[in-house]
Design a protein around this motif. Structure first.
Motif, PDB file in Angstrom:
ATOM      1  N   LYS A   3      37.578  38.366  31.969  1.00  0.00           N
ATOM      2  CA  LYS A   3      36.771  39.748  31.037  1.00  0.00           C
ATOM      3  C   LYS A   3      35.508  39.529  30.333  1.00  0.00           C
ATOM      4  O   LYS A   3      35.391  40.218  30.389  1.00  0.00           O
ATOM      5  CB  LYS A   3      38.523  40.034  30.525  1.00  0.00           C
ATOM      6  N   SER A   4      35.220  37.965  30.704  1.00  0.00           N
ATOM      7  CA  SER A   4      34.209  38.207  29.983  1.00  0.00           C
ATOM      8  C   SER A   4      32.906  38.877  30.199  1.00  0.00           C
ATOM      9  O   SER A   4      32.517  38.335  32.118  1.00  0.00           O
ATOM     10  CB  SER A   4      33.819  36.697  29.095  1.00  0.00           C
ATOM     11  N   PHE A   7      30.122  36.221  31.602  1.00  0.00           N
ATOM     12  CA  PHE A   7      30.452  35.460  33.356  1.00  0.00           C
ATOM     13  C   PHE A   7      31.122  36.729  34.695  1.00  0.00           C
ATOM     14  O   PHE A   7      30.241  35.413  35.507  1.00  0.00           O
ATOM     15  CB  PHE A   7      32.119  34.816  33.160  1.00  0.00           C
ATOM     16  N   ILE A   8      30.875  37.494  34.288  1.00  0.00           N
ATOM     17  CA  ILE A   8      31.039  38.459  36.002  1.00  0.00           C
ATOM     18  C   ILE A   8      29.496  38.900  36.259  1.00  0.00           C
ATOM     19  O   ILE A   8      28.843  38.695  37.388  1.00  0.00           O
ATOM     20  CB  ILE A   8      31.591  39.901  35.107  1.00  0.00           C
ATOM     21  N   MET A   9      28.389  39.478  35.116  1.00  0.00           N
ATOM     22  CA  MET A   9      27.279  39.447  35.463  1.00  0.00           C
ATOM     23  C   MET A   9      26.659  37.905  36.238  1.00  0.00           C
ATOM     24  O   MET A   9      26.082  38.151  37.363  1.00  0.00           O
ATOM     25  CB  MET A   9      25.617  39.175  34.215  1.00  0.00           C
ATOM     26  N   VAL A  10      26.579  36.328  35.680  1.00  0.00           N
ATOM     27  CA  VAL A  10      26.466  35.674  36.172  1.00  0.00           C
ATOM     28  C   VAL A  10      26.912  35.212  37.361  1.00  0.00           C
ATOM     29  O   VAL A  10      25.571  34.877  38.533  1.00  0.00           O
ATOM     30  CB  VAL A  10      26.688  34.275  35.132  1.00  0.00           C
ATOM     31  N   VAL A  11      27.968  35.861  37.689  1.00  0.00           N
ATOM     32  CA  VAL A  11      28.314  35.351  39.277  1.00  0.00           C
ATOM     33  C   VAL A  11      27.659  36.208  39.926  1.00  0.00           C
ATOM     34  O   VAL A  11      27.828  35.901  41.612  1.00  0.00           O
ATOM     35  CB  VAL A  11      30.121  35.725  38.901  1.00  0.00           C
TER      36      VAL A  11
END
Length: 158
Positions: A3-4, A7-11
């Motif tokens: 949900k962070s 983290f989603i943007m980095v992936v």
């Protein structure tokens, strides 16, 4: 954890970078196969060789001459004056080549302008020049009109 937003943007960025690098690698390998102009010219020449041995009169009828092409070589300090003879597959090919004379002369000048003095000296230099010219000219000519041989008939390098 998922949900962070960070983290989603980095992936997503890592996936995008991986896809870009994969595409670049595939394109690099695909383009690298046709990098040798001499091998390309040799393959092209093998495809356009005459079916039978030509008589001297036929060779003369199939040969276009380009005299006294003068241009600077790469670097600008030296110039070259060259005369070339282009042996084509047929007399019709010679006629088509003659009609495209200004385009063919432009190709010769452009090719010479990209070369250094050491690239056009000696028999290996003549072969490289012929290969480069053949690779650029043959795609512009129709089937049956292809250049089968390029001969340097006169050259002055200063």
């Amino acid at each position: 954890m998922f949900k962070s937003k960070i983290f989603i943007m980095v992936v997503a960025i890592l996936i995008a970078i991986t896809l870009i690098l994969t595409a670049a690698f595939v394109l690099w390998n695909y383009m690298d196969k046709s990098s040798d102009p001499q091998a390309q010219a040799q393959q092209t020449a093998e495809q356009v060789k005459p079916k039978k041995k030509l008589k001297p009169e036929e060779i003369k009828a199939n040969t276009a001459v380009m005299k006294d092409v003068l241009t600077n070589l790469s670097g600008g300090s030296k110039f070259i004056k060259v005369s070339l003879a282009f042996e084509l597959e047929s007399a019709d090919g010679k006629a088509a080549f003659d009609l495209m004379d200004s385009q063919m002369k432009a190709i010769v000048i452009q090719t010479l302008a990209d070369m250094k003095p050491e690239d056009v000296t000696g028999s290996k230099g003549f072969d490289n020049l012929g290969a480069a010219l053949m690779n650029k000219m043959n795609p512009m000519l129709e089937e049956g009109s292809k250049v089968s041989r390029i001969m340097v008939t006169d050259i002055v390098l200063q």
